[in-house]
Design a protein around this motif. Sequence first.
Motif, mmCIF file in Angstrom:
data_model
loop_
_atom_site.group_PDB
_atom_site.id
_atom_site.type_symbol
_atom_site.label_atom_id
_atom_site.label_comp_id
_atom_site.label_asym_id
_atom_site.label_seq_id
_atom_site.Cartn_x
_atom_site.Cartn_y
_atom_site.Cartn_z
ATOM 1 N N SER B 16 1.409 -1.163 -11.882
ATOM 2 C CA SER B 16 2.704 -0.857 -11.271
ATOM 3 C C SER B 16 3.750 -0.787 -12.379
ATOM 4 O O SER B 16 3.648 -1.487 -13.397
ATOM 5 C CB SER B 16 3.110 -1.949 -10.277
ATOM 6 O OG SER B 16 2.210 -1.950 -9.188
ATOM 7 N N LYS B 17 4.724 0.058 -12.134
ATOM 8 C CA LYS B 17 5.791 0.212 -13.126
ATOM 9 C C LYS B 17 7.120 0.350 -12.390
ATOM 10 O O LYS B 17 7.233 1.119 -11.438
ATOM 11 C CB LYS B 17 5.529 1.471 -13.967
ATOM 12 C CG LYS B 17 6.632 1.858 -14.925
ATOM 13 C CD LYS B 17 6.702 0.935 -16.120
ATOM 14 C CE LYS B 17 7.854 1.301 -17.032
ATOM 15 N NZ LYS B 17 8.009 0.329 -18.112
ATOM 16 N N GLU B 23 19.065 -4.529 -7.126
ATOM 17 C CA GLU B 23 18.930 -3.680 -5.933
ATOM 18 C C GLU B 23 18.567 -2.241 -6.289
ATOM 19 O O GLU B 23 17.985 -1.515 -5.484
ATOM 20 C CB GLU B 23 20.247 -3.697 -5.143
ATOM 21 C CG GLU B 23 20.474 -5.015 -4.430
ATOM 22 C CD GLU B 23 21.770 -5.003 -3.626
ATOM 23 O OE1 GLU B 23 22.398 -3.936 -3.522
ATOM 24 O OE2 GLU B 23 22.136 -6.072 -3.134
ATOM 25 N N GLY B 24 18.916 -1.843 -7.497
ATOM 26 C CA GLY B 24 18.622 -0.468 -7.915
ATOM 27 C C GLY B 24 17.222 -0.295 -8.477
ATOM 28 O O GLY B 24 16.895 0.734 -9.044
ATOM 29 N N ARG B 25 16.396 -1.311 -8.341
ATOM 30 C CA ARG B 25 15.064 -1.253 -8.929
ATOM 31 C C ARG B 25 14.188 -0.235 -8.191
ATOM 32 O O ARG B 25 14.110 -0.243 -6.967
ATOM 33 C CB ARG B 25 14.432 -2.641 -8.863
ATOM 34 C CG ARG B 25 13.245 -2.807 -9.776
ATOM 35 C CD ARG B 25 12.722 -4.210 -9.664
ATOM 36 N NE ARG B 25 11.852 -4.524 -10.772
ATOM 37 C CZ ARG B 25 10.869 -5.386 -10.703
ATOM 38 N NH1 ARG B 25 10.654 -6.050 -9.573
ATOM 39 N NH2 ARG B 25 10.105 -5.629 -11.732
#
Lengths: 440, 234
Positions: B16-17, B23-25
């Motif tokens: 996973s990356k 919150e902007g992830r």
Amino acid sequence: MPGAIVLTAFIMNIVKLATISLRNLFRNSRRTLITVLVSAAGFAALAILAGYMDFSFYGLRELTVCKGFTAGGGTGHIQVFRSESLKKEELFPMQYGIEDSEKIRADIESIDEVSFTMPRIEFNGLISNGDKSISFMGLGVDPEKEAGLIQYWNSLEKMAGKTKMSDAAYRQLEKAGPYGVLLGQQMAKALSAEVGTNLMLMSTTVDGAVNVVDVTVAGFIRGAMKSIDRHYLVAPLETAMILLQTDRVSKIVVVLKRTEDTSPVSGLVEAKISGHGGKVFFSVIPWEKLAEYYYSVRDVYNIIFSFTGIIVVAIVFLSCTNTMLMATMERVKEIGTLKAIGVSNVWVSMMFLLEGFFIGLLSVAGGLVFKYVFSVTINNSGFKMPPPPGMSSSYLLKIFSAVEFLPWIALLIIFSTTLSGLLTLLKIRKISIVDSLTHV
Amino acid sequence: MPCIVNSVVAQLVDVSKYYGSGEGRIKALDNVSISVRRGDSAVLVGPSGSGKSTLLHLLGCIDKQDEGSVIIDGIDTSSKGLDELAPLRLDKIGFVFQSFNLIPVLTAYENIELPLLFRGYDQGYIKHRVNEVLEMVHLQDRMHHYPRHMSGGQQQRVAIARALVGNPALILADEPTANLDSRTGADILELLLYLKQKDSITLVLSSHDSVVLERISNVIHIMDGRVSIDSPVF
């Protein structure tokens, strides 16, 4: 992989990175030119500063030897005293003076490196024109020999082309005979004395009695410092001997053919005169130990020059750092590509260090040209520097080649330009490969 | 895991990356597992922002995953930093970029020889090998030209030659035809496939180009960071 192959590969990598660095420098030729000009100007500034420093120290050194900065006149290269005179206070004048100075001088003059020697008597007292008396610090000299010391200054090759120092005052003193006297200009003014004016010297003899000698003003002499000039007089040795009622001298001044020989010849002089006076011991003092003013001036100059040097190097470093950081930002994509194909941060950084190194090399080459042009211009300009603090005469500005300093200045410049590439190392480490590949 | 075979060159395991934070992830890759066998080829397909390039970057060890493992030619890269992985990239991976990414101050020959120089090969071998790949990409007559004096197609050929020159275990091409006109793009694709055929290289590329999809049967679809595979074996 065998060591030789590893080394060859290493060198090949360096060559390739150097190729990239050089080509990048020429790709941005205008920016490189400006950076090189700034760094070259830095090199030239330091080199000229070193040349001026060399000239100042050399001139100050030889001026100390020939003219001195105290009432005692030029220090010569070596002075010989009776040891007691340096350790004890005299109860009466010339108590620790040197007897039979002629024989000692003859022995010293037998040393090849010695040009000549001369006796001196330091004495003091009052000088009067009948209406006004002022104290004096007198120097009893052999005028011909003192003129010889001035000729030594005039013969210095490194000072060639400069204003010659005049020995006319000593020639006048020699011509005037035993009762002539040279007055400091300020003293002459204070006593309203002119050439031919009769004055009286009063001092204490070796027996403690007061003695008076009539003298005639033979000329004027300018002391190295104004403060001394008001109390400075020079009389022939005979006059001082008559006034003090002595046949001793305060010291023997040794003048060498070259100042550089001072240290080895001091040892030779010591060997020559040891045991000369039976139980009397002599001290052989090189000029350096008599030149407090020289060292204090040199210390001040060193601080000024070091401070200026630091500023210049800082300017070069900052200018080059700016160039390097701009180059890094412009070549983010190139850096990212190199990193993506497997070139490590160390190698990429090496490329920028090499770039700084080449800027340094180009700067030194350009700086040498600047330095030469400026030195020649300054040396031929006839520009006179104002008198240094406390001194009464100005001097012609000259920039020496200071060849011995140039490699160090070159190293300093190359080191600072190369080091400026180090800052890019931090930048390079932070550059994301992924982001840099698409950087525009 | 969709595919695990004996001679696996590259493997992503539960990778996973994420990009951004708080919150902007954004999750660019979501628990992706794929394997690429030696000598095979695959094309990553998906809309812009689907995670194709991210996947290629992780396979190429030029970016680090947040979760999971990336194994290249048997070496687990998870615990190593990007700079530590430089030798692995040098030895085992060849890159072909969308915008060629040649070093502008080096000639075609010099660009191609770079990976070999940093691997420490002797000049004799480097000269032989660079001339060999220049011949493969039909650029012998342009070897002393700088990138600015070459067309886009020629620059991409140089980039392919640079990727090939070290005989890497894996060649990654990120939209290699995107910056070229259709005819040149087709030529470049033909060249890559020809070289793959000839030298049995392992090739993973990303592309929007329909021509590419027609020519490569192993397709990895990526959508919102998730992978689906047309052919289970590639």
